[in-house]
Design a protein around this motif. Sequence first.
Motif, PDB file in Angstrom:
ATOM      1  N   LEU A  38       0.786  -1.225   0.000  1.00 46.60           N
ATOM      2  CA  LEU A  38       0.000   0.000   0.000  1.00 46.60           C
ATOM      3  C   LEU A  38       0.822   1.281   0.000  1.00 46.60           C
ATOM      4  N   ASP A  39       2.138   1.179  -0.158  1.00 46.45           N
ATOM      5  CA  ASP A  39       2.934   2.397  -0.242  1.00 46.45           C
ATOM      6  C   ASP A  39       3.649   2.507  -1.590  1.00 46.45           C
ATOM      7  N   GLU A  40       3.185   1.778  -2.594  1.00 44.75           N
ATOM      8  CA  GLU A  40       3.821   1.766  -3.908  1.00 44.75           C
ATOM      9  C   GLU A  40       3.130   2.758  -4.849  1.00 44.75           C
ATOM     10  N   HIS A  41       3.889   3.723  -5.372  1.00 43.94           N
ATOM     11  CA  HIS A  41       3.319   4.786  -6.190  1.00 43.94           C
ATOM     12  C   HIS A  41       3.534   4.590  -7.686  1.00 43.94           C
ATOM     13  N   TRP A  42       4.542   3.802  -8.087  1.00 44.39           N
ATOM     14  CA  TRP A  42       4.875   3.640  -9.508  1.00 44.39           C
ATOM     15  C   TRP A  42       5.277   2.210  -9.784  1.00 44.39           C
ATOM     16  N   PHE A  43       4.714   1.650 -10.854  1.00 44.44           N
ATOM     17  CA  PHE A  43       5.079   0.312 -11.305  1.00 44.44           C
ATOM     18  C   PHE A  43       5.735   0.408 -12.679  1.00 44.44           C
ATOM     19  N   TRP A  44       6.837  -0.281 -12.830  1.00 46.93           N
ATOM     20  CA  TRP A  44       7.554  -0.388 -14.111  1.00 46.93           C
ATOM     21  C   TRP A  44       7.809  -1.865 -14.323  1.00 46.93           C
ATOM     22  N   ASN A  45       7.224  -2.425 -15.388  1.00 50.43           N
ATOM     23  CA  ASN A  45       7.295  -3.871 -15.558  1.00 50.43           C
ATOM     24  C   ASN A  45       7.410  -4.230 -17.028  1.00 50.43           C
ATOM     25  N   VAL A  46       8.214  -5.255 -17.324  1.00 52.42           N
ATOM     26  CA  VAL A  46       8.323  -5.790 -18.677  1.00 52.42           C
ATOM     27  C   VAL A  46       7.274  -6.884 -18.826  1.00 52.42           C
ATOM     28  N   THR A  47       6.450  -6.774 -19.874  1.00 52.30           N
ATOM     29  CA  THR A  47       5.350  -7.713 -20.050  1.00 52.30           C
ATOM     30  C   THR A  47       5.156  -8.029 -21.524  1.00 52.30           C
ATOM     31  N   THR A  48       4.531  -9.154 -21.801  1.00 43.42           N
ATOM     32  CA  THR A  48       4.154  -9.497 -23.171  1.00 43.42           C
ATOM     33  C   THR A  48       2.655  -9.341 -23.389  1.00 43.42           C
ATOM     34  N   THR A  49       1.929  -8.895 -22.366  1.00 45.75           N
ATOM     35  CA  THR A  49       0.495  -8.649 -22.517  1.00 45.75           C
ATOM     36  C   THR A  49       0.288  -7.383 -23.329  1.00 45.75           C
ATOM     37  N   GLU A  50      -0.493  -7.460 -24.383  1.00 43.34           N
ATOM     38  CA  GLU A  50      -0.680  -6.335 -25.294  1.00 43.34           C
ATOM     39  C   GLU A  50      -1.429  -5.190 -24.620  1.00 43.34           C
ATOM     40  N   PRO A  51      -1.115  -3.955 -24.997  1.00 45.16           N
ATOM     41  CA  PRO A  51      -1.848  -2.798 -24.462  1.00 45.16           C
ATOM     42  C   PRO A  51      -3.304  -2.814 -24.921  1.00 45.16           C
ATOM     43  N   PRO A  52      -4.155  -2.045 -24.241  1.00 48.32           N
ATOM     44  CA  PRO A  52      -5.561  -1.965 -24.650  1.00 48.32           C
ATOM     45  C   PRO A  52      -5.711  -1.226 -25.977  1.00 48.32           C
ATOM     46  N   THR A  53      -6.881  -1.339 -26.572  1.00 47.07           N
ATOM     47  CA  THR A  53      -7.164  -0.732 -27.870  1.00 47.07           C
ATOM     48  C   THR A  53      -7.403   0.769 -27.741  1.00 47.07           C
ATOM     49  N   ILE A  54      -6.800   1.535 -28.618  1.00 46.85           N
ATOM     50  CA  ILE A  54      -6.981   2.980 -28.633  1.00 46.85           C
ATOM     51  C   ILE A  54      -8.331   3.329 -29.241  1.00 46.85           C
ATOM     52  N   ALA A  55      -9.049   4.264 -28.603  1.00 39.96           N
ATOM     53  CA  ALA A  55     -10.353   4.694 -29.118  1.00 39.96           C
ATOM     54  C   ALA A  55     -10.647   6.084 -28.587  1.00 39.96           C
ATOM     55  N   CYS A  56     -11.361   6.884 -29.392  1.00 40.57           N
ATOM     56  CA  CYS A  56     -11.726   8.225 -28.941  1.00 40.57           C
ATOM     57  C   CYS A  56     -12.830   8.168 -27.882  1.00 40.57           C
ATOM     58  N   ASP A  57     -13.831   7.324 -28.117  1.00 44.73           N
ATOM     59  CA  ASP A  57     -14.930   7.231 -27.165  1.00 44.73           C
ATOM     60  C   ASP A  57     -14.493   6.513 -25.903  1.00 44.73           C
ATOM     61  N   PRO A  58     -14.784   7.071 -24.741  1.00 36.49           N
ATOM     62  CA  PRO A  58     -14.448   6.382 -23.485  1.00 36.49           C
ATOM     63  C   PRO A  58     -15.331   5.146 -23.296  1.00 36.49           C
ATOM     64  N   THR A  59     -14.817   4.181 -22.557  1.00 41.42           N
ATOM     65  CA  THR A  59     -15.569   2.972 -22.233  1.00 41.42           C
ATOM     66  C   THR A  59     -15.742   2.923 -20.714  1.00 41.42           C
ATOM     67  N   THR A  60     -16.251   1.801 -20.222  1.00 39.90           N
ATOM     68  CA  THR A  60     -16.446   1.616 -18.798  1.00 39.90           C
ATOM     69  C   THR A  60     -15.620   0.429 -18.315  1.00 39.90           C
ATOM     70  N   LEU A  61     -15.448   0.354 -17.028  1.00 39.97           N
ATOM     71  CA  LEU A  61     -14.656  -0.714 -16.409  1.00 39.97           C
ATOM     72  C   LEU A  61     -15.593  -1.761 -15.832  1.00 39.97           C
ATOM     73  N   ALA A  62     -15.365  -3.020 -16.198  1.00 40.53           N
ATOM     74  CA  ALA A  62     -16.184  -4.108 -15.674  1.00 40.53           C
ATOM     75  C   ALA A  62     -15.792  -4.411 -14.239  1.00 40.53           C
ATOM     76  N   ALA A  63     -16.787  -4.796 -13.439  1.00 34.49           N
ATOM     77  CA  ALA A  63     -16.540  -5.128 -12.048  1.00 34.49           C
ATOM     78  C   ALA A  63     -15.816  -6.455 -11.940  1.00 34.49           C
TER      79      ALA A  63
END
Length: 225
Positions: free
Chosen positions: A200-225
Motif C-alpha cells: 500500500l505504499d507503492e506509487h509507480w510500477f515499471w514492468n516488462v510484459t508481453t500482454t498487449e496494451p488496450p485498444t486505442i479509441a476516442c470514445d471512453p468505455t467503462t470498467l467491468a466489475a
Amino acid sequence: MATHSTCATPIKGTHMRIIELDACGVPITGTGGQVSVTKGFVQVQMEPQYEDGVEFFERTADGTPCVNQKDDPTLKRLNLTSQFCEINTSTAALMISARELTTGTPTTGTGFAVVEGNPERRYSLEVWQEVAGAGACDASGQQRYIYNAWPNVGATQLGSYTIENGRSTLETTSETRAPATQWLDLVGGDYLPAGYELELDEHWFWNVTTTEPPTIACDPTTLAA
C-alpha cells in the motif's frame, strides 16, 4: 534471492490509459466511471518529491565534531507532468476536474468548462512503451512492452496552453498517492507478474510484459466489475 534478471531498453510511448477512481482511489466500475485509451500524448515526465533527512551535527567546546549524522531522505510522492497534442474532451474533463460540455442524443462531448475551486477527481494513469533493439521480443517470439503505472493520481492542475501559429498542447501537472488494493484486481493485474501482491505504499510500477496494451479509441468505455 533472484537468480535471473530481465533487461530491456525502453523507447517511445505508444499507449496511455486513464481510469476514473473514487475519492479513496478505488476504480469506478460500470457507467459511473470512464476508461480512456489514447496515443495523443507528447510526453509524461515524472519528478520524485523527497523530504530531506534530518541532520544532526554538534561540536564539542573546542570545536571538534562530536555528532555528525544525517537521516535518509523520504519519498513523499511523485509529480507527473503530461502533455497532450490530441485533446479528448472526456479525458481532459476528468483529469482537470472540469465540467464536460455535451450535446445531442446519444450524448456527445464537445468541450469542457474549467471552474474555480479544488481539483477533486482522481484517476489511474498507465503508459506503455516499446522495447528497443534485440530485446523487443522474448525467447518465444512474443513482443515485449514496458508497462508504467501510477495507480492513484490527482490534485491535477492545468499547465500552459498557447494559441499561436502552430499546434496547441494541453499540459497538466498532478501528484500521486498510495494505491487502493482494488486497483490491482480491477486494472493492473493483467500487466504485473502473476501472483503479485500489492503493497500500500507503492506509487509507480515499471514492468516488462508481453500482454498487449488496450485498444486505442476516442470514445471512453467503462470498467467491468
